[in-house]
Design an enzyme around this catalytic site. Structure first.
Site, PDB file in Angstrom:
ATOM      1  N   HIS A  56      59.013  80.908  55.410  1.00 40.74           N
ATOM      2  CA  HIS A  56      60.276  81.185  56.107  1.00 40.74           C
ATOM      3  C   HIS A  56      60.759  79.918  56.795  1.00 40.74           C
ATOM      4  O   HIS A  56      60.045  78.925  56.860  1.00 40.74           O
ATOM      5  CB  HIS A  56      60.132  82.360  57.079  1.00 40.74           C
ATOM      6  CG  HIS A  56      59.246  82.102  58.279  1.00 40.74           C
ATOM      7  ND1 HIS A  56      57.893  81.886  58.174  1.00 40.74           N
ATOM      8  CD2 HIS A  56      59.531  82.023  59.607  1.00 40.74           C
ATOM      9  CE1 HIS A  56      57.390  81.702  59.379  1.00 40.74           C
ATOM     10  NE2 HIS A  56      58.362  81.773  60.276  1.00 40.74           N
ATOM     11  N   HIS A  58      61.508  78.799  59.843  1.00 35.30           N
ATOM     12  CA  HIS A  58      61.219  78.248  61.176  1.00 35.30           C
ATOM     13  C   HIS A  58      60.553  76.871  61.081  1.00 35.30           C
ATOM     14  O   HIS A  58      59.736  76.623  60.197  1.00 35.30           O
ATOM     15  CB  HIS A  58      60.330  79.203  61.976  1.00 35.30           C
ATOM     16  CG  HIS A  58      61.066  80.430  62.438  1.00 35.30           C
ATOM     17  ND1 HIS A  58      60.431  81.596  62.766  1.00 35.30           N
ATOM     18  CD2 HIS A  58      62.392  80.647  62.621  1.00 35.30           C
ATOM     19  CE1 HIS A  58      61.341  82.498  63.134  1.00 35.30           C
ATOM     20  NE2 HIS A  58      62.533  81.945  63.050  1.00 35.30           N
ATOM     21  N   ASP A  60      58.247  75.321  62.674  1.00 32.37           N
ATOM     22  CA  ASP A  60      56.786  75.156  62.707  1.00 32.37           C
ATOM     23  C   ASP A  60      56.153  75.498  61.350  1.00 32.37           C
ATOM     24  O   ASP A  60      54.933  75.397  61.189  1.00 32.37           O
ATOM     25  CB  ASP A  60      56.148  75.970  63.851  1.00 32.37           C
ATOM     26  CG  ASP A  60      56.334  77.467  63.698  1.00 32.37           C
ATOM     27  OD1 ASP A  60      57.472  77.907  63.430  1.00 32.37           O
ATOM     28  OD2 ASP A  60      55.345  78.209  63.852  1.00 32.37           O
ATOM     29  N   HIS A  61      56.996  75.864  60.374  1.00 28.34           N
ATOM     30  CA  HIS A  61      56.524  76.112  59.010  1.00 28.34           C
ATOM     31  C   HIS A  61      57.177  75.177  57.987  1.00 28.34           C
ATOM     32  O   HIS A  61      56.821  75.205  56.807  1.00 28.34           O
ATOM     33  CB  HIS A  61      56.783  77.576  58.618  1.00 28.34           C
ATOM     34  CG  HIS A  61      56.067  78.541  59.521  1.00 28.34           C
ATOM     35  ND1 HIS A  61      54.921  79.200  59.162  1.00 28.34           N
ATOM     36  CD2 HIS A  61      56.318  78.894  60.807  1.00 28.34           C
ATOM     37  CE1 HIS A  61      54.497  79.931  60.178  1.00 28.34           C
ATOM     38  NE2 HIS A  61      55.336  79.767  61.191  1.00 28.34           N
ATOM     39  N   HIS A 114      60.982  89.153  60.610  1.00 27.89           N
ATOM     40  CA  HIS A 114      60.793  87.985  61.475  1.00 27.89           C
ATOM     41  C   HIS A 114      61.945  87.018  61.204  1.00 27.89           C
ATOM     42  O   HIS A 114      62.618  86.547  62.115  1.00 27.89           O
ATOM     43  CB  HIS A 114      59.437  87.356  61.174  1.00 27.89           C
ATOM     44  CG  HIS A 114      59.122  86.120  61.964  1.00 27.89           C
ATOM     45  ND1 HIS A 114      58.902  86.144  63.316  1.00 27.89           N
ATOM     46  CD2 HIS A 114      59.003  84.822  61.587  1.00 27.89           C
ATOM     47  CE1 HIS A 114      58.656  84.910  63.731  1.00 27.89           C
ATOM     48  NE2 HIS A 114      58.707  84.087  62.707  1.00 27.89           N
ATOM     49  N   ASP A 133      54.585  84.503  59.217  1.00 26.35           N
ATOM     50  CA  ASP A 133      54.709  85.186  60.508  1.00 26.35           C
ATOM     51  C   ASP A 133      55.177  86.633  60.331  1.00 26.35           C
ATOM     52  O   ASP A 133      55.723  87.230  61.254  1.00 26.35           O
ATOM     53  CB  ASP A 133      55.705  84.446  61.414  1.00 26.35           C
ATOM     54  CG  ASP A 133      55.194  83.073  61.824  1.00 26.35           C
ATOM     55  OD1 ASP A 133      54.032  82.735  61.520  1.00 26.35           O
ATOM     56  OD2 ASP A 133      55.970  82.326  62.448  1.00 26.35           O
ATOM     57  N   HIS A 171      49.492  82.150  62.323  1.00 30.46           N
ATOM     58  CA  HIS A 171      49.085  81.782  63.684  1.00 30.46           C
ATOM     59  C   HIS A 171      47.826  82.524  64.114  1.00 30.46           C
ATOM     60  O   HIS A 171      47.548  83.621  63.640  1.00 30.46           O
ATOM     61  CB  HIS A 171      50.196  82.124  64.694  1.00 30.46           C
ATOM     62  CG  HIS A 171      51.460  81.374  64.491  1.00 30.46           C
ATOM     63  ND1 HIS A 171      51.688  80.138  65.044  1.00 30.46           N
ATOM     64  CD2 HIS A 171      52.564  81.679  63.773  1.00 30.46           C
ATOM     65  CE1 HIS A 171      52.893  79.712  64.678  1.00 30.46           C
ATOM     66  NE2 HIS A 171      53.456  80.633  63.908  1.00 30.46           N
TER      67      HIS A 171
HETATM   68 FE    FE Z   1      55.454  80.430  63.137  1.00 33.25          FE
HETATM   69 ZN    ZN Z   2      58.176  81.938  62.462  1.00 34.48          ZN
END
Ligand code: FE
Ligand code: ZN
Length: 257
Positions: A56, A58, A60-61, A114, A133, A171
């Site tokens: 996805h 975001h 942090d990915h 999400h 996530d 995570h």
């Molecule tokens: Fe994440």
């Molecule tokens: Zn995320």
């Protein structure tokens, strides 16, 4: 030949995954929040990165994807619906599609909620699920973009996979999730056991993944929104499962555990 899996923690509470197809030598990272820790891990293994599999959009990915693509010439696979936000996606996929990493096949499962286009990658041969996530051990991702009905439908798709499926989520949130889950479902023996196990694992320098789907089905309230006992406990006996899921998600969002 099998797909070899390497699990590591590239930064903070994010998990990193490298998938190495023995037959061809192809290697994929699932998500790419930061380039350097992933590149370093691949170098240590002696693996050449050929694929970047994004769950996805975001950051942090995704923030390291462009750098890894240019360093290794790797192909980026990502959700069709989020390709514009991710950038540089070479191979756009959605629910029902599959992607090959060398000779190893990963099925794409749509898990919106999400984020709207969120996807999971499932290795049916090895029973490995990479779900970003969307689903966590004893929890699920915050519903930033989707709505309860489609998010619950996505979780039902994951729940339908074989009980032996190993869950690799994005995570390490298991202990915080356990506190909420126990507040909702305190007498659930499977949940109590999993919470205790997670505490021991983390206290001894371990990690709580992979989680096992069969156990999550018994312990994770977000996979149990259609369980009559849980529905009654939520004061929602007879409600639609996605309404129970929505109530659980709201309660978790405001939970101060
Ligand atoms: Fe994440
Ligand atoms: Zn995320």
């Amino acid at each position: 030949m099998a797909l070899i899996l390497d699990v590591f923690q590239p930064f903070s509470d994010n998990y990193g995954f490298l998938l190495h197809d023995q037959a061809s030598g192809a290697t994929a990272t699932v998500d790419a929040g930061e380039a350097e820790p992933i590149a370093e891990r691949a170098r240590q293994k002696g693996w050449r990165l050929t694929d970047i599999l994004i769950t996805h959009h975001h950051s942090d990915h995704t923030a390291g994807a462009a750098a890894l693509k240019s360093e290794f010439g790797a192909r980026i696979t990502g959700p069709t619906a989020e390709a514009d936000k991710i950038g540089g996606v070479d191979n756009k996929v959605s629910n029902g599609d599959h992607v090959m990493v060398g000779d190893s096949r990963l099925d794409i499962i749509g898990v919106p909620g999400h984020t709207l286009g969120h996807i999971a990658y499932f290795d049916e041969k090895g029973l490995h699920l990479f779900c970003g996530d969307a689903l966590f051990s004893l929890g699920c991702g915050r519903m930033f973009e989707g709505e309860p009905k489609s998010m619950w439908a996505g979780l039902e798709r994951l729940r339908a996979l074989p009980d032996d499926t190993k869950i690799y989520c994005g995570h390490e949130y298991t202990l915080a999730n356990a506190r909420f889950a126990l507040s909702i479902d305190p007498d659930n023996a499977a949940l109590q056991a999993r919470a205790a196990e997670a505490g021991v694992l983390l206290a001894t320098g371990g990690q709580t993944i992979p989680a096992v789907l069969g156990l999550e089905k018994a312990a994770n309230p977000f996979l149990r929104a259609d369980d009559p006992g849980l529905m009654a406990r939520m004061g929602l006996a007879g409600a639609a499962p996605h309404e129970v899921f929505a109530a659980l998600r709201r309660a978790k969002d405001s939970f101060k555990g």
